[in-house]
Each structure stands twice: as C-alpha cells, then as structure tokens.
Design a protein around this motif. Sequence first.
Motif, short mmCIF file in Angstrom:
data_model
loop_
_atom_site.label_atom_id
_atom_site.label_comp_id
_atom_site.label_asym_id
_atom_site.label_seq_id
_atom_site.Cartn_x
_atom_site.Cartn_y
_atom_site.Cartn_z
N ALA A 100 -39.05 -29.69 -0.38
CA ALA A 100 -38.43 -29.54 0.39
C ALA A 100 -37.78 -28.33 -0.19
CB ALA A 100 -37.50 -30.31 1.26
N THR A 103 -39.73 -24.79 -0.43
CA THR A 103 -40.75 -24.82 1.19
C THR A 103 -39.97 -23.88 1.84
OG1 THR A 103 -41.92 -26.37 0.68
CG2 THR A 103 -42.54 -25.19 2.06
N SER A 105 -38.49 -22.67 5.60
CA SER A 105 -38.50 -23.30 6.59
C SER A 105 -39.78 -22.75 7.22
CB SER A 105 -37.01 -23.80 7.13
OG SER A 105 -36.90 -22.25 7.35
N ASP A 106 -39.64 -22.09 7.36
CA ASP A 106 -40.47 -21.00 9.00
C ASP A 106 -42.08 -21.60 8.51
OD1 ASP A 106 -40.80 -19.47 6.68
OD2 ASP A 106 -41.48 -18.15 7.15
N ARG A 110 -45.06 -30.33 7.06
CA ARG A 110 -43.77 -31.42 7.10
C ARG A 110 -45.09 -32.59 6.09
NH1 ARG A 110 -44.20 -33.43 13.65
NH2 ARG A 110 -43.88 -31.69 14.26
#
Length: 233
Positions: A100, A103, A105-106, A110
């Motif tokens: 996370a 990476t 956020s766009d 998941r």
Amino acid sequence: MSLAERAVAEELMDADDLAPETYAAVVGDLAKVNVVTMAARPTLDFLQRGTVGMTRFRLLDVGYGDGDMLRRIARWTARRGLEAELFGVDLNPRSQAAAAAHTPSDLPIRFRTGDYADHAGEGWDFIISSLVAHHMTRDQLVAFLRFMDRESARGWLVNDLHRHRFAYLGYPLLATLARWHPIVRHDGKLSIARSYRPGEWPPILAEAGVAARVYRAFPFRLCVEKLCAPPPR
C-alpha cells in the motif's frame, strides 16, 4: 551447494519475527530485482494472449509481496484501454502495509491479507503468482494448482525461478553490485536453490490432475501456464 535436489531451508524473509520495516525494505529491494531480471515479461505476455477479445477482467495475484507485479499490470491495462479489477492476497500481514505504501491510490488494486483459499467463488478470470511456488511444499503446490485450475475462468500462470547453476552462481555478484538488502542477497540465492526444474513439474501437475504448459523464459524463469479458450458468443 549441489543443485541436484531442491533446497528446503526456510528463507530469512519468511521469519515470523521479522520487523515490518525490515520486511518492507526487503520486498522493496525484491521489486528492484524484478525490474533488473525482467520478471514481469512472462506475466504480461500471458495476459496479452489471455485477454484477446476481452475489454475487462478480474485478476487475483497470490503472494503479491511489494505489489510490484500488480502495479505493472495496472499500468499495462491502462495503456491498452482495458478495465481491470486487480486483487492481491498474501499470507504475510507485513505485505499489505508495504504494498500500500508503494502503490498510488489511483491504481485499481486491492491488497488483502489472508489465505488464497478463502477467495474461492469470486469470479476470477485470471489467477497468477510470481516467485511464490518455490516457497511451497509439494502438497501445498498441488493444492494451489487445483485451486487455480478450478477458480480461473480464462487461465492461470505460475511465474517462478529456474534452478540453474549459472543463476545460482551469478546472483550473489549482481546483488552485491546493486547493494540490495543483505536478506535479499541471502534469500535470492536460496530461492534459486529452492525452485523447480522443468522435469520436476510434470509429476506435480499429474498429481494435481491439471494439464498445463511448462516453459522457460529469459532470464532463468520457469513458468507454468494454462489458458482457456474464450466462451462461445
């Protein structure tokens, strides 16, 4: 070390007491290893062939680590105008935080913590794994193959290392020159020794009751894949 037989020693990065910040540094450097060794090429080639005629797909990446493969896939799909739902599942709870953090956020990704077996019946088109098979025992690998074969509508891919002497002897030099984390230097060599050779896959596939193609990919990758024909229109 003789490479005639697979090594079975545990890798340092799999230790339960490894600090989260150390784990994040290790998988971050492993992502750099994957760039240098062109690890994404077999996976993207698999998807190139598997997505013919598709406009969207759902994909599960088992053992995502730093999440670098899913990031590569997300950018690959965006360039081709494909809509993708990308999910990663990893047993190690440290992976989710590390992935996370690296990476944007766009990206349509998941990350989940848990067992891949808990994600049966979720409508996967593709299931992939990279540098995961050599971490598994034979029984675990057979179960994983059966899961992928049962749960992927369009196909699955195992993208792993090839137990080859040149790679085994050459990797320490590469890792030292690149100044990768000491655990990456240690585990990378052990990973090669723990990986499979082409002739070892057919009996494993036979035990799993799965038909698949085993092939080498440059440099020193050994892949196992199954692609299913698209359903008739």
